[in-house]
Design an enzyme around this catalytic site. Structure first.
Site, PDB file in Angstrom:
ATOM      1  N   SER A 103      11.998   6.790   7.650  1.00 29.79           N
ATOM      2  CA  SER A 103      11.730   6.264   9.014  1.00 29.79           C
ATOM      3  C   SER A 103      12.205   5.051   9.359  1.00 29.79           C
ATOM      4  CB  SER A 103       9.979   6.569   9.265  1.00 29.79           C
ATOM      5  OG  SER A 103      10.014   5.904  10.656  1.00 29.79           O
ATOM      6  N   CYS A 133      -0.975   5.853   9.737  1.00 29.22           N
ATOM      7  CA  CYS A 133       0.499   5.260  10.236  1.00 29.22           C
ATOM      8  C   CYS A 133       0.294   3.802  10.989  1.00 29.22           C
ATOM      9  CB  CYS A 133       1.366   6.088  11.115  1.00 29.22           C
ATOM     10  SG  CYS A 133       2.657   6.877  10.145  1.00 29.22           S
ATOM     11  N   ASN A 186      -2.885   4.808  16.362  1.00 25.13           N
ATOM     12  CA  ASN A 186      -3.847   4.432  15.457  1.00 25.13           C
ATOM     13  C   ASN A 186      -4.449   3.204  15.644  1.00 25.13           C
ATOM     14  OD1 ASN A 186      -3.852   6.841  13.837  1.00 25.13           O
ATOM     15  ND2 ASN A 186      -1.990   6.292  13.140  1.00 25.13           N
ATOM     16  N   GLU A 232       0.804  -1.228  -0.157  1.00 24.91           N
ATOM     17  CA  GLU A 232      -0.015   0.119   0.065  1.00 24.91           C
ATOM     18  C   GLU A 232       0.914   1.180   0.035  1.00 24.91           C
ATOM     19  OE1 GLU A 232      -4.025  -1.554   1.961  1.00 24.91           O
ATOM     20  OE2 GLU A 232      -2.507  -0.714   3.407  1.00 24.91           O
ATOM     21  N   CYS A 241       6.981  -6.925   7.028  1.00 23.22           N
ATOM     22  CA  CYS A 241       7.961  -6.654   7.926  1.00 23.22           C
ATOM     23  C   CYS A 241       8.664  -7.690   8.916  1.00 23.22           C
ATOM     24  CB  CYS A 241       7.681  -5.407   8.737  1.00 23.22           C
ATOM     25  SG  CYS A 241       9.064  -4.507   9.675  1.00 23.22           S
ATOM     26  N   SER A 280      11.827   5.955  15.056  1.00 25.57           N
ATOM     27  CA  SER A 280      10.564   5.457  15.732  1.00 25.57           C
ATOM     28  C   SER A 280      10.796   5.088  17.185  1.00 25.57           C
ATOM     29  CB  SER A 280      10.212   4.031  15.153  1.00 25.57           C
ATOM     30  OG  SER A 280       9.448   4.389  13.726  1.00 25.57           O
ATOM     31  N   CYS A 300       2.300  -2.138  16.051  1.00 25.18           N
ATOM     32  CA  CYS A 300       1.945  -1.894  14.583  1.00 25.18           C
ATOM     33  C   CYS A 300       1.452  -2.990  13.919  1.00 25.18           C
ATOM     34  CB  CYS A 300       3.452  -1.750  13.842  1.00 25.18           C
ATOM     35  SG  CYS A 300       3.440  -1.636  12.233  1.00 25.18           S
ATOM     36  N   CYS A 335       7.079  -4.731  16.088  1.00 30.49           N
ATOM     37  CA  CYS A 335       6.630  -4.206  16.956  1.00 30.49           C
ATOM     38  C   CYS A 335       5.291  -4.009  17.339  1.00 30.49           C
ATOM     39  CB  CYS A 335       6.761  -2.456  16.229  1.00 30.49           C
ATOM     40  SG  CYS A 335       8.532  -2.186  15.587  1.00 30.49           S
ATOM     41  N   GLY A 339       7.204  -2.019   5.958  1.00 33.83           N
ATOM     42  CA  GLY A 339       8.497  -2.344   6.144  1.00 33.83           C
ATOM     43  C   GLY A 339       9.280  -1.489   6.870  1.00 33.83           C
ATOM     44  N   CYS A 367       3.318   8.675   1.201  1.00 31.86           N
ATOM     45  CA  CYS A 367       3.743   7.529   2.283  1.00 31.86           C
ATOM     46  C   CYS A 367       4.174   6.275   1.480  1.00 31.86           C
ATOM     47  CB  CYS A 367       2.833   7.520   3.330  1.00 31.86           C
ATOM     48  SG  CYS A 367       3.502   6.276   4.561  1.00 31.86           S
TER      49      CYS A 367
HETATM   50  N1  SAH Z   1       9.370   0.716   9.694  1.00 28.30           N
HETATM   51  C1  SAH Z   1       9.422   1.888   9.849  1.00 28.30           C
HETATM   52  C2  SAH Z   1       8.867   2.706   8.910  1.00 28.30           C
HETATM   53  C3  SAH Z   1       7.305   2.283   8.774  1.00 28.30           C
HETATM   54  S1  SAH Z   1       6.395   2.661  10.304  1.00 28.30           S
HETATM   55  C4  SAH Z   1       9.686   2.257  11.326  1.00 28.30           C
HETATM   56  O1  SAH Z   1       9.191   1.593  11.995  1.00 28.30           O
HETATM   57  O2  SAH Z   1      10.036   3.655  11.311  1.00 28.30           O
HETATM   58  C5  SAH Z   1       6.031   4.521  10.235  1.00 28.30           C
HETATM   59  C6  SAH Z   1       5.658   5.151  11.628  1.00 28.30           C
HETATM   60  O3  SAH Z   1       4.400   4.585  11.982  1.00 28.30           O
HETATM   61  C7  SAH Z   1       6.674   4.662  12.761  1.00 28.30           C
HETATM   62  O4  SAH Z   1       7.214   5.529  13.694  1.00 28.30           O
HETATM   63  C8  SAH Z   1       5.804   3.387  13.582  1.00 28.30           C
HETATM   64  O5  SAH Z   1       6.280   3.137  14.726  1.00 28.30           O
HETATM   65  C9  SAH Z   1       4.581   4.218  13.440  1.00 28.30           C
HETATM   66  N2  SAH Z   1       3.341   3.337  13.722  1.00 28.30           N
HETATM   67  C10 SAH Z   1       3.207   2.169  13.615  1.00 28.30           C
HETATM   68  N3  SAH Z   1       2.072   1.509  13.934  1.00 28.30           N
HETATM   69  C11 SAH Z   1       1.260   2.520  14.429  1.00 28.30           C
HETATM   70  C12 SAH Z   1       0.120   2.888  15.249  1.00 28.30           C
HETATM   71  N4  SAH Z   1      -0.524   1.756  14.976  1.00 28.30           N
HETATM   72  N5  SAH Z   1      -0.315   4.194  15.345  1.00 28.30           N
HETATM   73  C13 SAH Z   1       0.698   5.001  15.078  1.00 28.30           C
HETATM   74  N6  SAH Z   1       1.789   5.024  14.764  1.00 28.30           N
HETATM   75  C14 SAH Z   1       2.368   3.888  14.370  1.00 28.30           C
HETATM   76 FE1  SF4 Z   2       7.873  -2.876  10.994  1.00 27.26          FE
HETATM   77 FE2  SF4 Z   2       8.023  -0.185  11.374  1.00 27.26          FE
HETATM   78 FE3  SF4 Z   2       5.759  -1.802  11.803  1.00 27.26          FE
HETATM   79 FE4  SF4 Z   2       8.028  -1.813  13.533  1.00 27.26          FE
HETATM   80  S1  SF4 Z   2       7.002  -0.210  13.109  1.00 27.26           S
HETATM   81  S2  SF4 Z   2       6.756  -3.463  12.688  1.00 27.26           S
HETATM   82  S3  SF4 Z   2       9.647  -1.724  11.955  1.00 27.26           S
HETATM   83  S4  SF4 Z   2       6.785  -1.277   9.831  1.00 27.26           S
END
Ligand code: SAH
Ligand code: SF4
Length: 393
Positions: A228, A370, A327, A117, A137, A250, A144, A141, A196, A130
């Site tokens: 990021s 995000c 989110n 996406e 991935c 992050s 996420c 986390c 990713g 974005c």
């Molecule tokens: N993998 C990379 C980039 C993708 S995530 C990373 O982790 O940085 C982009 C951003 O969205 C990151 O800061 C991530 O931590 C945040 N993110 C992931 N899940 C989220 C959620 N459910 N609500 C808000 N931010 C989130």
């Molecule tokens: Fe992967 Fe970024 Fe999500 Fe962590 S926040 S699982 S590194 S996409």
């Protein structure tokens, strides 16, 4: 939560740039040097190669042309050779959802039938795209949704650049010949914040960004690109030197104990190691400051004490702190912090001298915010499977 025990890149299956014998080579995503090499390999005299690269580059990335026949400044037989050996392919839009707030989420199909996406977020003076760097991935986390999906594969440089091109197609942003240049750009910024971990696909991301930054094509300056990362420490200096874009981290927690749970890569490179790697980034990349992303999770990382610890930790690093209200996604183990809590947190950071914007969630009605990416696809897949099961297929 499971963490792969083998080095994370070992199970990554990257599609080779060149297809097997007989297949056509996709020109999208090749750097200028790579494009030169494939043209020479295809019989272009070395002396002409630089000029041909310039001409083809401009057709693809400035004019958005996908058909060699339209490259009218190339001789007919040369165009015929190009058609025979090469293609100009971008991901296919499977579906597009448009949010009440104008955010557009694209579901894109790439080679092998995989889906990723990309999200376009229009704002007053700019538009941010974005993009994704992997299908799924490897990291896990816990807040996420992408992290709940296994890594399928890295995207190629062409698939990463292709996301920008597809968005320009959809927004009808390519310039028209013989008409004045439109100065307001719809896709004015790119963030690698989709699906990713971009630094686990470093070379393809770097090559793709080189194409996107090239002044004779898509021409986005390195200050309009933000990568990021969850904190892949060994790749951070390389990012400064070889890409030079803005960096977002992050961060999400102020103690190793909490960060280990939220961003498990912290067990490999902890807060101190990460911060040490970041101190050199602004100098190496000649950029002003690093963005620290901080997701606000109720009762987990959102206390005033956390805010105070955060500013102490990053002292000495030119930084801005981007607070992201969590989110939610179906089945998520956390809740979004209350608004007053987020404001109180922001206030402490602001008083310590840092910009502390609270990110307005965009595209929530279409699950485009995000950390929510892929969810809709997974649901769609499941329901297709259910339908098939019901139909006895
Ligand atoms: N993998 C990379 C980039 C993708 S995530 C990373 O982790 O940085 C982009 C951003 O969205 C990151 O800061 C991530 O931590 C945040 N993110 C992931 N899940 C989220 C959620 N459910 N609500 C808000 N931010 C989130
Ligand atoms: Fe992967 Fe970024 Fe999500 Fe962590 S926040 S699982 S590194 S996409």
């Amino acid at each position: 939560m499971t963490k792969p025990s083998a080095p994370i890149t070992q199970d990554v299956h990257t599609i080779p740039r060149k297809l097997p014998e007989g297949g056509k080579v996709n020109l999208v995503g090749l750097t200028r040097d790579q494009l030169r090499d494939v043209l020479i390999e295809a019989g272009t005299p070395e002396k002409q190669a630089k000029m041909r690269v310039g001409q083809i580059w401009q057709w693809i990335y400035h004019w958005g042309v996908r058909d060699f026949a339209q490259m009218t400044n190339l001789a007919k037989d040369y165009r015929a050779m190009l058609v025979e050996r090469f293609e100009i392919t971008v991901p296919e839009i499977v579906s597009k959802q448009v949010s009440m707030d104008g955010t557009r989420k694209y579901l894109l199909k790439i080679a092998g039938g995989h889906e990723v996406e990309a999200v376009y977020i229009p704002e007053e003076n700019r538009g941010t795209l974005c993009i994704s760097s992997q299908v799924g991935c490897t990291l896990t986390c816990s807040f996420c949704h992408t992290g709940t999906q296994k890594l399928v594969r890295n995207l190629t440089a062409g698939e990463i650049v292709g996301q920008v091109m597809v968005a320009r197609d959809d927004l009808e942003e390519w310039p028209e010949q013989n008409t004045p240049k439109n100065e307001t750009r719809l896709v004015s910024n790119v963030v690698l914040m989709g699906m990713g971990e971009p630094l686990y696909n470093f070379e393809n991301v770097r090559d793709a960004m080189q194409v996107v930054m090239d002044g004779e094509g898509l021409s986005l300056s390195r200050r309009r690109i933000t990568l990021s990362t969850s904190g892949v420490v060994p790749e951070i200096a390389k990012t400064a030197e070889e890409i030079g874009c803005l960096l977002a981290i992050s961060f999400h927690a102020t103690t190793d104990e909490v960060r280990d749970k939220l961003v498990p890569i912290n067990k490999k490179w902890n807060i101190e190691t990460l911060l040490n790697a970041l101190r050199d980034y602004p100098r190496l990349s000649n950029s002003e400051r690093i963005t620290f992303e901080y997701v606000m999770l109720k009762g987990v990382n959102d206390s005033d004490e956390d805010a105070r610890r955060l500013v102490k930790l990053i002292r000495g690093i030119p930084a801005k702190i981007n607070l992201i209200p969590f989110n939610e996604w179906p089945g998520a183990p956390y809740e979004r912090s209350d608004w007053e809590r987020i404001e109180s947190f922001a206030d402490i950071i602001y008083k310590a001298g840092y910009a502390s914007p609270i990110r307005t969630p965009r595209g929530e009605d279409i699950m485009a915010a995000c950390g929510q990416l892929k969810s809709a696809t997974e649901r769609a897949r499941k329901s297709r499977a259910e339908i098939q099961a019901e139909a006895g297929l």
